[in-house]
Design a protein around this motif. Structure first.
Motif: not given
Lengths: 598, 181
Positions: B25-26, A580-584, B72, B68, B76, B82, B23
């Motif tokens: 999404q990231t 899972r990603p840490m933060y959206g 992040i 944002r 990291e 965060f 991933l």
């Protein structure tokens, strides 16, 4: 070498305490109870809330006793008119920016701010004016955040950072507008929150609490004549639900709980410990296979949904090492809609499976997309201990005075091994009892497995068939992180690791009874020990104390599943994990309204 | 309509870099040049304890604001949660998470300026630019801010536009001053 003793006088009484002690702790030694709101001994020592003010001779200002170190010859007064007035004023100022919707607040009658306001006889609101307006975050299936009720005690921040090490909270904004929240006031679902719920246990107000979306579902299912409603009670519920009814911590009320659930109208009352027994069979077999092949070792347990989410967020490289067996809740849910449905001849579509759990991460787990069986949700509703207590109260059932009943067949009989799943180290101990037997053909001696119970960070070596195996337990995700880092660095060699997200195991889970009590932290930790001991007592009273000797488990394998890790088990019980990603990166925007800044 | 089109046309298409292929999404949309500069800063401060504020300050210089993604990224690289990064960003008023205008107009609300009528100046700016303090004009030219005493009370009331200080002004002069930018 012990520390230097210091003598001082508090409210005219002589006290001796070690150097470095605070006035608050020294006063406690002589039975003086100074009020606190942000303080959690050893965990959160911030001097943030200012309700613990005291007068120290020679100091023109009042001091926060939780951070005020004692000095030789100091003279302290903890209850002068000035002190009482100042404390009351602190509470009034906190209330001036509080929603004050106590009647409908989830923490009603269980709120530290409320009880302090009562104690200091706050009547009416002396200060009124602007109030912070911050949206509620109720997007996650587990945690609801109501930042307007935040009193900036920082407990959630510290617990999440120091104990859980997920570090999702900090103070947002500055001055009047500040509140504790994830970065940018994100929803929990856009953070690496594990949903362990330790923040809920320490929150002094109703700013953090569980989702109660399932209570209504359960009432409706119970009233629906077409639904066959079954309930599974997690191991630890039997030793904590009594507390919801004012019974002492550690009361074991298994039989009363079953009676209450039957009275509520559940068609079958089953024991989740039966699911735990099945997990032992599967996980134990998986471990034996992996150990024989020397593959994917160490194996990590996967019963704890908080730990699973933690691994998915923080240690994705370990995911292949997690046992693929689902948690007892999900194993049980799957069986209720296959094995049980076939046995009693009920359409699985009409079976409504409720679980009652010590945990809010279980709500998240039950809603994971992969947790289905033949297209149906394995578990339809998840109740925490607190919600179940409330349902029983709403039904007017006086739990402490009920007589005992037995769980229903075929999934109500659990071995002692299944029962101790709820206690710290219990999963490991239960698995060991079976693994040892499978490998040696002998029963494991109690002194061999009891060693694993002792500590929240421990490992033991056991020689089985001439091979040395090392088993480790870490409770509390901070401990887990420490252990994992050592394992990854090659400093610690282990074969099987049990990890529980909550510091005391499930008995101190985020869904367990909350006390609006001072020294909450140690109280919860101690409570965990007593609740866990209650489970070990039940284990000792059981005739069958190993999963593989549970006659109903044998029957299940003989008639339905075949072998552990067999084809059917794999299909029903085994799962995969998602990195899972840490933060959206594109956060859900419900909470994105920026609070006004001056 | 016009503004939307303008926004579209000014939106640069940055080279896209996936931090992690499995991933989606990231995905970090990287403005490579700026991130390269930030990397240099991070290389320098990565192992220095307590360097968060310094790094954020540099990052804001590079990007103009702390989006944002930038926060992040910094979190990291520095191994700081965060939440803690945003805690710092939202605490100090010098940091901003919103894109800033080309010029920041700071209206001094210190006692001297206030007494000499900075309230009226602020009202005039608000109506002329059509924004509230903390906001940026649609064309991205001005960001309006109020500020505490700037320490130039003898010139009260004063405003700062970018690095220029305009003192002893009245609300009527605002339109004329703005024509210089």
């Amino acid at each position: 070498m012990s520390k230097k003793k210091i003598s001082l006088e508090i409210d005219g009484q002589k006290v001796q305490a070690e150097e470095g002690t605070t006035i608050l702790e020294a006063a406690k030694q002589i039975g003086i109870d100074i009020p606190t709101l942000c303080y959690l001994k050893d965990i959160n020592v911030e001097g943030a809330c200012r309700v613990c003010l005291v007068e120290v001779e020679g100091d023109p200002k009042l001091g926060a006793s939780c951070v005020y170190e004692i000095k030789e010859g100091m003279r302290v007064k903890t209850s002068t008119p000035r002190v009482i007035k100042a404390r009351k004023q602190m509470i009034e100022l906190l209330l001036s920016d509080h929603p004050n919707t106590c009647l409908t607040c989830i923490a009603n009658q269980n709120c530290e701010l409320q009880s302090l306001a009562a104690k200091y006889d706050v009547r009416g609101f002396r200060y009124t004016g602007e109030r912070r307006r911050i949206p509620i975050d109720d997007l996650s299936p587990s945690i609801v955040r109501e930042p307007e009720k935040c009193i900036m005690c920082r407990r959630c921040i510290t617990v999440c950072k120091e104990v859980v090490t997920a570090s999702i909270y900090d103070i947002n904004e500055r001055g009047f507008h500040s509140f504790a929240a994830p970065a940018m006031n994100d929803s929990q679902i856009d953070t690496p929150c594990t949903y362990c719920g330790q923040c809920i246990l320490v929150c002094p107000t109703g700013a953090l609490h569980e989702q109660r979306q399932d209570t209504e579902l359960v009432w409706e299912a119970l009233a629906d004549p077409n639904k066959h409603v079954v309930i599974q009670t997690a191991p630890s519920i039997r030793s904590t639900i009594g507390e919801m009814f004012g019974m002492p911590i550690g009361s074991l009320v298994t039989g009363k709980l079953v009676t209450a659930l039957k009275r509520l109208g559940f068609d079958r009352v089953f024991d989740d410990c039966f699911g735990a027994d099945v997990v032992v069979m599967e996980e134990g077999t998986e471990f034996i296979h992996r150990f024989a092949e020397r593959k994917r070792l160490p194996q990590f347990t996967s019963c704890c949904p908080g730990w699973v989410k933690f691994a998915e967020n923080f240690y994705p490289e370990l995911l292949p090492h997690l046992s693929t067996v689902r948690s007892p809740q999900q194993v049980f849910g799957a069986l209720s809609k296959t094995y049980y449905a076939e046995m009693v001849g009920i359409d699985p579509n009409n079976i409504f499976c409720v679980s009652t759990m010590p945990c809010i991460a279980k709500k998240f787990e039950a809603r994971r997309p992969e947790m289905t069986v033949n297209g149906l949700r394995a578990v339809d509703a998840v109740l925490t201990t607190r919600e179940l207590g409330q349902i029983i109260k709403q039904a007017g059932i006086d739990l402490p005075n009920l007589s005992d009943s037995e769980y229903d067949e075929p999934m109500g009989y659990a071995s002692g091994a299944g029962v101790i799943f709820g206690a710290g180290g219990g999963v490991m101990e239960a698995t060991l009892r079976t693994v040892y037997n499978k490998l040696t053909g002998e029963a494991m001696r109690a002194d061999q497995y009891k060693a694993i119970r002792s500590d929240s960070y421990t490992s033991i070596d056991i020689e089985i068939r001439g091979e040395k195996m090392r088993f480790a337990v870490a409770r509390g995700l901070g401990n887990a992180r420490h252990m994992i880092d050592r394992i990854l660095a090659g400093e610690l060699k282990v074969d099987l690791v049990e990890i529980m997200a909550c510091p005391g195991g499930c008995v101190s889970g985020g869904g367990q009874p909350i006390y609006s009590h001072k020294d909450k932290w140690y109280m919860q930790v101690d409570a965990g020990g007593q609740r866990g001991n209650a489970l070990f007592r039940e284990d000792e009273s059981k005739e069958v104390r190993t999963a593989h000797n549970n006659p109903w488990v044998k029957k299940l394998y003989a008639e339905y599943l075949g072998e552990p890790m067999g084809e059917r088990s794999r299909q029903l019980f085994h799962s995969s994990y998602t990195k899972r990603p840490m933060y959206g990166r594109t956060p859900h925007d419900l909470c994105k309204k920026e609070p006004a800044r001056v | 309509m016009r503004v939307e089109e303008q926004n579209k046309s000014t939106k640069k298409t940055h080279p896209v870099k996936y931090k992690d292929n499995d991933l989606q999404q990231t995905v970090i949309v990287k403005d490579d040049e700026k991130y390269e500069k930030l990397d240099l800063v991070l290389d320098e401060y990565e192992d220095v304890e307590g360097s968060l504020v310094t790094v954020l300050h540099q990052a804001q210089k590079i990007f103009g604001h702390l989006s944002r993604d930038v926060q992040i990224y910094v979190a990291e690289r520095l191994g700081v949660p965060f939440a803690e990064v945003y805690g710092v960003v939202s605490f100090y008023s010098l940091f901003t998470v919103q894109p800033r205008g080309e010029y920041t107009i700071e209206v001094c609300m210190g006692t001297a300026c206030y007494v000499k009528g900075s309230g009226k100046i602020l009202e005039k700016l608000k109506s002329q630019l059509g924004i509230e303090p903390g906001e940026t004009t649609e064309d991205g030219k001005y960001t309006l801010e109020t500020t505490r005493c700037l320490g130039a009370c003898s010139l009260a009331p004063i405003i700062k536009i970018g690095d220029d200080v305009h003192g002893n002004i009245t609300a009527e002069q605002i339109s004329e001053i703005l024509t210089k930018y």
